[in-house]
Design an enzyme around this catalytic site. Structure first.
Site, mmCIF file in Angstrom:
data_model
loop_
_atom_site.group_PDB
_atom_site.id
_atom_site.type_symbol
_atom_site.label_atom_id
_atom_site.label_comp_id
_atom_site.label_asym_id
_atom_site.label_seq_id
_atom_site.Cartn_x
_atom_site.Cartn_y
_atom_site.Cartn_z
ATOM 1 N N GLU A 9 -0.436 52.708 45.436
ATOM 2 C CA GLU A 9 -1.906 53.249 45.677
ATOM 3 C C GLU A 9 -1.972 53.085 47.151
ATOM 4 O O GLU A 9 -1.899 51.975 47.612
ATOM 5 C CB GLU A 9 -2.812 52.531 44.813
ATOM 6 C CG GLU A 9 -4.332 53.173 45.044
ATOM 7 C CD GLU A 9 -5.205 52.133 44.032
ATOM 8 O OE1 GLU A 9 -4.956 51.097 43.688
ATOM 9 O OE2 GLU A 9 -6.352 52.937 44.032
ATOM 10 N N LYS A 19 -8.246 59.934 41.807
ATOM 11 C CA LYS A 19 -8.457 58.515 40.761
ATOM 12 C C LYS A 19 -9.804 58.961 40.044
ATOM 13 O O LYS A 19 -10.954 59.244 40.528
ATOM 14 C CB LYS A 19 -8.708 57.551 41.729
ATOM 15 C CG LYS A 19 -8.842 56.191 40.989
ATOM 16 C CD LYS A 19 -8.722 54.899 41.964
ATOM 17 C CE LYS A 19 -8.722 53.558 41.432
ATOM 18 N NZ LYS A 19 -8.612 52.493 42.337
ATOM 19 N N CYS A 47 -4.436 53.394 39.442
ATOM 20 C CA CYS A 47 -4.795 52.128 39.418
ATOM 21 C C CYS A 47 -5.793 51.807 38.104
ATOM 22 O O CYS A 47 -5.329 51.737 37.046
ATOM 23 C CB CYS A 47 -5.390 51.675 40.690
ATOM 24 S SG CYS A 47 -5.581 49.742 40.695
#
Lengths: 429, 429
Positions: A164, A241, A278
């Site tokens: 990430e 994300k 994540c």
């Protein structure tokens, strides 16, 4: 964006790639064998005080018959060992990064040939002090990744994924804006995307490049975004994300918002892939929707630190592989990053200069619940795993989780849950 | 239903309970201490060939400092040891079952007192040959459970849960109907519910009793059902198995259908609880809906065998505790059950007489990702775990998974998924 810094770097990089890359256009054939589980290890231990690898401890202390049972219970069916070419082993040794290779097999079918794909997971430290000029920090990371991707290409990797926000330190702990927001780039034509496009074409490799994105076309805002680049070099698309943390030093919601790209799946030459960035790994529905859109491999590029999450790390991506009949690839950053200005963490402790230890431990999980060992907790590393995508449907036909999922019931219940007048179904005496 | 067999058994049981139970109306005070992690062990190893306990192997071989790190990574924050009274230890020794006690703590708050609850997880073998008369098989299991629940009461257990279909062998592998469907009882007034009501009143304990249910009021059909009995002795309600397996020898869909009781949560004197039976643990949405209805502890009474699922067992219930900010209690049956008539398993192997080894390994997971060691893989056992329910909200406030869950988005997406014309969101070059 980035026009000032693009030229010198692109030139240096092109020269470097020309120098080193010519002989690798055709990757050498990689023979492999399924053998006794041995954790391959290359590169030195570079830090003390941190356990280097959970699996090394288990294998170092638990004798023969018992380790087989311990492994079966903890890690499922033993993966095969992927025999990696000398050129890659030497590159890893010279480049001081760990290199491991495994095979996750499927049964032979009559109507489908095996659908063999090699994925590469790269975890790495930042390469310079966080006080260096932004351009130098990016340059050093590009250089590091170029080396590791070249090694991946010699291992026959088809799809590689970086960690990430790989072009920068994970500076969101500081809550400072400059210089960190200067690391943001256009997903479509920033210097990092151009860099990855070049690698993709050169090595015929799909590249997943998670960056801090600046979207100039929509008010100049920032996003946490994975750019997916086809093996042809084209930008296939991007996946933002979906879930943004507000925990500990993960002050990310001060920088960017929840993604608006939904649960896109990318059809590549090597299978259907998706990217769950994540914190999205804590949300089972997030994995689920990528899977329902057809993902056979879901990558989870992450940045997470020891005290907070390490006992969750082996659980969540693996559970997602099991629950959704797909492969998952969990990638974590590694090392400790120091920042010039001190900051506090909302935990009653004194101001300090680092986020804690990013514990690496990147791994791949299979739909049948088996998983590979993880990369090191302390070193840069490249994990190469050969998957047979046929295992997804084979496992689905065996376990039937989607057939037995009762999604109509849950669609109704979930719709009720989101209503302001939702009343939990509680039985009282 | 069951009228013929109820009377003699009830009489025998009442006499037995009168004989042994009087002195235990007030459980002795249980002092406890948080100490170095030691796996308590009582009772002998009763089988060879099977690893008795994963945790024993880890602790037996890995030295001091390393085991602490291995434990932290694998199991999260070290649980405290619950000091159990001698009367319970002696009962376990005499009754040849394992007894373990742990504490999963929460932080101190200013406005809420700790909400301490002790849960008891019971795993046990069947007590007679599967060829014995049905009434004898049930009798022997009631007797075994009475002993173990009595021990649980001396440990101060507030809520006890038995394994799936606890009054019978897990005979669904055979695909035979008689005599196995004769084990089915009314959830409201069958002999097993009456037995449990008596225990509940006697020990002031909530009892979760998962049985094969026969519903005479709705066409005499069968269900896989957990009956929840209040500490007052009242039947609080029932929760039917929501997802039914069609895998391996789990031919359960030949016996009963997917449950129609939704995701009820039961408000007891000791907290809000729910029951997710066996195969439901593979379905993240199932855990999720119990949690959204307010469950603080979700019990997962199961029956599952080694080769099929053992590497999934430590993952799924634990992931559910993490993802939903609640406690989960995973209970598996133990031992190998032999059946008179041979049967095949759809796996190309020869006809045989058993289902495989039920590996026990019952454990409790906390919302912060920590978990207790498991009970034995081979022995009957009682796991007593003291929970502070305040940890649920504390973890939720810290990690915010529900706040960041974006359920409106998923409600829409899930509704789309269930439509016949749903098209996966796939990006192509």
């Amino acid at each position: 964006m980035g026009g000032n810094i693009m030229l010198p770097w692109i030139m240096i990089r092109k020269r470097k790639l020309r120098e080193g890359g010519g002989s690798l256009a055709t990757p050498p054939p990689c023979s492999y064998q399924v053998s006794k589980l041995v954790v391959q290890k290359f590169g030195a231990v570079t830090m003390s005080g941190e356990l280097e690898s959970l699996e090394q401890v288990l294998q170092g202390h638990i004798p023969g018959q018992e380790i087989k049972e311990v492994w079966r219970i903890l890690y499922g069916k033993e993966p095969g060992i992927l025999d990696l070419p000398d050129v890659a082993v030497n590159a890893a040794s010279q480049g001081q990064f760990e290199l491991k290779g495994f095979i996750l097999e499927a049964a032979t079918e009559q109507l489908r040939r095996p659908r063999i794909v090699r994925v590469g997971l790269i975890q790495n430290k930042i390469q310079t002090a966080t006080t260096e000029p932004v351009v130098e920090q990016i340059y050093a990371l590009h250089k590091r990744i170029a080396t590791m991707v070249e090694a991946a290409s010699t291992c026959g990797v088809n799809i590689v994924c970086f960690q990430e926000a790989w072009t920068m330190p994970f500076a969101f702990c500081t809550r400072e804006k400059l210089p960190w927001t200067e690391f943001a780039e256009s997903a479509e034509n920033g210097i990092t995307t151009k860099f990855c496009q070049e690698l993709a074409r050169k090595y015929n490799m799909v590249i997943i490049s998670p960056i801090l994105e600046r979207d100039e076309s929509h008010g100049d805002v920032l996003w946490n975004t994975a750019v997916v680049i086809s093996n042809t070099g084209a930008v296939l698309g991007k996946s933002r994300k979906n879930h943004i943390p507000r925990i500990g030093d993960f002050n990310e919601s001060s920088y960017y918002m929840e993604g608006n790209t939904g649960h896109k799946v990318f059809q590549t030459a090597f299978g259907k892939i998706a990217v769950n960035i994540c914190y999205g790994r804590h949300h089972p529905l997030n994995w689920f929707m990528y899977s329902m859109n057809g993902a056979e491999i879901i990558f989870n590029p992450s940045a997470t630190v020891g005290e907070l999450s390490e006992s969750l790390w082996p659980i969540e991506a693996r559970n997602a592989a099991i629950a959704n009949h797909c492969f998952t690839c969990a990638i974590n950053r590694v090392g400790t990053e120091h920042f010039e200005n001190e900051f506090t963490s909302g935990d009653g402790k004194k101001a300090h200069h680092d986020f804690g230890h990013f514990y690496g431990s990147s791994y791949v999980s299979a739909p049948d619940g088996s998983r590979t060992p993880g990369l090191s907790r302390v070193n840069d590393g490249l994990l190469v795993v050969e998957l047979d995508l046929n295992l997804c449907r084979q496992t689905s036909d065996k376990w039937n989780f989607k057939m037995t999922g009762r999604y109509e019931m849950y669609a109704e219940e979930l719709a009720r849950v989101t209503k302001a007048d939702f009343q939990p179904d509680i039985v009282r005496e």
